[in-house]
Design a protein around this motif. Structure first.
Motif, PDB file in Angstrom:
ATOM      1  N   GLU A 124       0.691  -1.157  -0.008  1.00 36.00           N
ATOM      2  CA  GLU A 124       0.041  -0.123   0.114  1.00 36.00           C
ATOM      3  C   GLU A 124       0.800   1.304  -0.058  1.00 36.00           C
ATOM      4  O   GLU A 124       1.924   1.262   0.901  1.00 36.00           O
ATOM      5  CB  GLU A 124      -0.997  -0.090   1.179  1.00 36.00           C
ATOM      6  CG  GLU A 124      -1.954   1.113   1.187  1.00 36.00           C
ATOM      7  CD  GLU A 124      -2.866   0.749   2.213  1.00 36.00           C
ATOM      8  OE1 GLU A 124      -3.722   1.788   2.635  1.00 36.00           O
ATOM      9  OE2 GLU A 124      -2.879  -0.244   2.968  1.00 36.00           O
ATOM     10  N   CYS A 126     -11.244  -4.070 -13.734  1.00 30.63           N
ATOM     11  CA  CYS A 126     -10.917  -4.635 -12.346  1.00 30.63           C
ATOM     12  C   CYS A 126      -9.931  -5.979 -12.431  1.00 30.63           C
ATOM     13  O   CYS A 126      -9.997  -6.435 -13.443  1.00 30.63           O
ATOM     14  CB  CYS A 126     -12.122  -4.634 -11.388  1.00 30.63           C
ATOM     15  SG  CYS A 126     -13.155  -6.307 -12.139  1.00 30.63           S
ATOM     16  N   SER A 159     -21.550  -2.093  -9.022  1.00 28.78           N
ATOM     17  CA  SER A 159     -20.796  -0.733  -8.994  1.00 28.78           C
ATOM     18  C   SER A 159     -21.629   0.224  -9.690  1.00 28.78           C
ATOM     19  O   SER A 159     -21.454   1.497  -9.761  1.00 28.78           O
ATOM     20  CB  SER A 159     -19.433  -0.774  -8.915  1.00 28.78           C
ATOM     21  OG  SER A 159     -19.126  -0.851 -10.225  1.00 28.78           O
ATOM     22  N   GLU A 163     -10.648  -0.721  -7.685  1.00 31.65           N
ATOM     23  CA  GLU A 163     -10.167  -1.772  -6.741  1.00 31.65           C
ATOM     24  C   GLU A 163     -11.070  -2.486  -5.902  1.00 31.65           C
ATOM     25  O   GLU A 163     -11.772  -2.076  -5.007  1.00 31.65           O
ATOM     26  CB  GLU A 163      -9.069  -0.825  -5.834  1.00 31.65           C
ATOM     27  CG  GLU A 163      -8.525  -1.396  -4.902  1.00 31.65           C
ATOM     28  CD  GLU A 163      -7.678  -2.713  -5.553  1.00 31.65           C
ATOM     29  OE1 GLU A 163      -7.815  -4.199  -4.880  1.00 31.65           O
ATOM     30  OE2 GLU A 163      -6.855  -2.532  -6.198  1.00 31.65           O
ATOM     31  N   SER A 210     -10.825  -4.619  -3.650  1.00 32.06           N
ATOM     32  CA  SER A 210     -10.417  -4.778  -2.193  1.00 32.06           C
ATOM     33  C   SER A 210     -11.207  -3.773  -1.172  1.00 32.06           C
ATOM     34  O   SER A 210     -11.361  -3.580  -0.246  1.00 32.06           O
ATOM     35  CB  SER A 210      -9.139  -4.692  -1.917  1.00 32.06           C
ATOM     36  OG  SER A 210      -8.615  -3.964  -2.244  1.00 32.06           O
ATOM     37  N   THR A 211     -11.440  -2.403  -2.224  1.00 30.22           N
ATOM     38  CA  THR A 211     -11.876  -1.489  -1.273  1.00 30.22           C
ATOM     39  C   THR A 211     -13.558  -1.451  -1.384  1.00 30.22           C
ATOM     40  O   THR A 211     -14.415  -0.624  -1.014  1.00 30.22           O
ATOM     41  CB  THR A 211     -11.689  -0.159  -2.014  1.00 30.22           C
ATOM     42  OG1 THR A 211     -12.240   0.081  -3.403  1.00 30.22           O
ATOM     43  CG2 THR A 211     -10.313  -0.016  -2.012  1.00 30.22           C
TER      44      THR A 211
END
Length: 644
Positions: free
Chosen positions: A325, A404, A537, A612, A614-615
């Motif tokens: 990160e 993605c 999304s 992303e 993971s978010t």
């Protein structure tokens, strides 16, 4: 020092020497012996099995080796230490990722169809199939006592006069051969040159005026597991050679994270770079050039499509920031690499075009694939899926695109599967199972009569779908029927035998077990949950997808009905699915051939939205729900429910 001998089925033994206590897998790596270790050598995958033939090893029994196997000499290389002179047999399945470099038969229309289609589609979209490479016919005044201008200035002046170029660059290797070429041809020459958009000219080579000159180009798709390449004529687009091989980095781990970790060890970055360049790319170039009678130094341009990590490891750059990160790589796009910088054995001044990356885990292979999938040129809503060690997705149309990536793991390319292998000779690529007898019928890659040694991605999809269809396994992937091909070990784990030892081309049965099935369920779950999450999304449902384009070199093609049956792809009409093969290599080919295509590829990367996963809070819930066959919510797969 003790002698260590690695024995292969081909009869070509490899012998080296090692210190007492050295790890056998490390010895194999140093000796350039390919032993598959997708987990990076931490004893979690069990794929580095070798058979002790002579001598001794300090090697504990692990959960991956049964009592019977251990008694027969099977050991895990990654936990074995050298104790004296030793000889071990490396089975085909353990070395399948590196063995059998394949040079394609270009007389086969199937081998070149995807590239011809890509050219035609781009041309139909208005992109010109022209590039910046050309052959300049140059005539100069012969020097005399009254005209003593040096050779380099003479050539530069003649090129500027003929072309109107603002500047001309002559590299060292051109300077070293000018004197002889000019005088042998009475100062009439042919120059291989590239003209930039600003009107500058770079001269790669000079030849006598009567010489036959071909400008070669090299397109390469660097996959985490497999590397594929094309040798082309830059002026005509003709494909001169095509070849593929396993990525030499595979012995440092099947996934990019393990390889990044390995690269951060002392000398690791150099080892990873040498594995991809010296052991993989350069041998591919050598094989293609030998097969076609082409000289490597006549390759003047190279295009690479690869994921972000592969790009960095090829260039010898640190990959650690990619996995840490906030996940910032050294570059998304760059035009600063030349063949001589990284040791590619082509013309030393050849420029390397790299398809631009989109994010840390969505790389140039996806940008290149999106280019030739033509999503950007259609009003319909299309989904592009590249199946590899990472599953990458692009959804959109001519108005917008979103991408993605999900960590599918190496299962689609045979990793994490006990009998898994890449799509090369000996791999089962398609399979059906008789519901009554439970006997399989399968097709194997290779020459007629080729015996199976393992399963590639398309074969794994078929086998699991057929096991489910015939009721041999339940939705959890557990075996619920009994028969001669279904057996259980001492721990109760079930497995299905596709080919017994006497039927196989290996030293063991070819079988798939419950751990393999569980690994694949997670891989397919990662794909479907990523599709659902990305669509949600932007408030889309799977029913709104007009077309699905599936790419990846996991076999000769995917049985889409089976992919839907196991819950990997959405349950929409089968005619909406299209398998387009290695779109990454096709994209690199078109970038090499067309300046417009190269620019379009950069434009696509700049304008694509990256999600992303993971978010996204709901992603993990979606993933867990997908870890069933076909899904915990069976209403999402009505066709599978009806069949079962």
């Amino acid at each position: 020092m003790f002698k260590v001998t690695f024995k292969f089925g081909s009869g070509e033994d490899v012998t080296t020497f090692a210190q007492e206590g050295e790890n056998l897998l490390d010895v194999a790596r140093k000796t350039n012996v390919a032993i598959d270790a997708p987990c990076g050598g931490n004893a979690s995958c069990g794929k580095c099995k070798v058979k002790l033939v002579d001598g001794e090893l300090d090697s504990p029994k692990t959960r991956h080796i049964s009592d019977e196997e251990y008694g027969n000499g099977w050991r895990l290389a990654c936990v074995s230490k050298i104790m004296g002179d030793v000889a071990v047999e490396v089975p085909d399945i353990a070395s399948a990722y590196r063995s059998r470099m394949k040079v394609a038969d270009l007389s086969s229309k199937e081998e070149i169809a995807i590239f011809e289609n890509a050219k035609n589609d781009l041309e139909a979209a208005g992109l010109a199939l022209t590039n910046s490479m050309e052959i300049l016919e140059i005539s100069m005044e012969v020097p005399s006592l009254d005209d003593t201008m040096p050779d380099n200035e003479r050539l530069v002046r003649a090129i500027k006069k003929q072309t109107g170029a603002t500047s001309v660059r002559l590299p060292y290797q051109v300077l070293t051969k000018m004197a002889r070429v000019f005088r042998d041809s009475h100062f009439e020459v042919r120059c291989v040159a590239r003209t930039s958009s600003a009107g500058d000219i770079f001269v790669y080579d000079v030849y006598p005026k009567d010489a036959e000159v071909v400008i070669g180009g090299l397109a390469i798709d660097i996959g985490t597991t497999t590397v594929s390449a094309l040798l082309i004529n830059m002026l005509t687009g003709e494909i001169i050679g095509k070849a593929s091989a396993g990525n030499g980095q595979i012995r440092y781990g099947a996934d990019v994270i393990n390889r990044i970790i390995e690269s951060m060890k002392p000398g690791g970055s150099k080892k990873l770079q040498e594995a991809i360049i010296e052991e993989t790319i350069n041998p591919l170039i050598e094989q293609m050039c030998r097969a076609s009678g082409f000289l490597p130094e006549h390759i003047y341009r190279m295009a690479v499509a690869a994921n972000t990590t592969m790009n960095h490891l090829m260039a010898g750059m640190e990959g650690d920031p990619i996995r840490m990160e906030p996940y910032i790589p050294t570059f998304y796009k760059t035009n600063s690499l030349f063949a001589s910088d990284i040791g590619i054995h082509i013309n030393r001044d050849a420029h390397i075009i790299i398809a631009p990356n989109i994010g840390s885990y969505v790389g140039g292979d996806i940008t290149a694939g999106t280019l030739v999938s033509m999503l950007w040129n259609r009003p319909e809503f299309s989904l592009f899926i590249d199946l590899g060690t990472n599953g990458e997705l692009v959804f959109g149309n001519s108005d917008f695109m979103m991408s993605c990536a999900c960590s599918a793991g190496p299962a689609f390319e045979g990793g994490d599967i006990s009998c898994g292998m890449r799509a090369t000779d000996g791999a089962i690529e398609a399979c059906t199972i008789d519901k009554k007898t439970m006997d399989p019928s399968y097709s194997v890659i290779g020459k007629e009569g080729e015996k199976p040694i393992g399963l590639c991605g398309s074969g794994i999809i078929d086998v699991i779908a057929e096991l489910f269809r015939t009721g041999i396994i339940n939705p959890k992937g557990k075996f619920v029927r009994e028969g001669k091909r279904v057996r259980h070990d001492e721990y109760g784990m079930g497995s299905y035998v596709l080919a017994f030892e006497e039927e196989a081309g290996s030293v063991k049965d070819v079988e798939i077990n419950e751990v393999d099935i569980d690994n694949f369920i997670r891989a397919k779950g990662a794909i479907f949950s990523a599709i659902r999450t990305m669509l949600a999304s932007i408030d889309f449902e799977v029913e709104m997808i007009d077309d699905v384009y599936v790419a990846g070199g996991i076999g000769s093609g995917i049985n889409m009905e089976n992919a839907v049956r196991i819950g990997m792809f959405p349950d929409i009409p089968i005619e909406k699915f299209h398998y387009i093969g290695n779109s990454s290599l096709a994209g690199a080919y078109t970038m090499l051939l067309s300046r417009d295509a190269e620019r379009k590829c950069y434009d696509l990367a700049s304008n694509m939205t990256y999600l992303e996963l993971s978010t996204v809070p709901s992603y993990m819930d979606e993933f867990v729900a997908c870890c069933f066959i076909p899904h915990t919510d069976t209403s999402l797969f009505p066709s599978s429910v009806q069949e079962s």
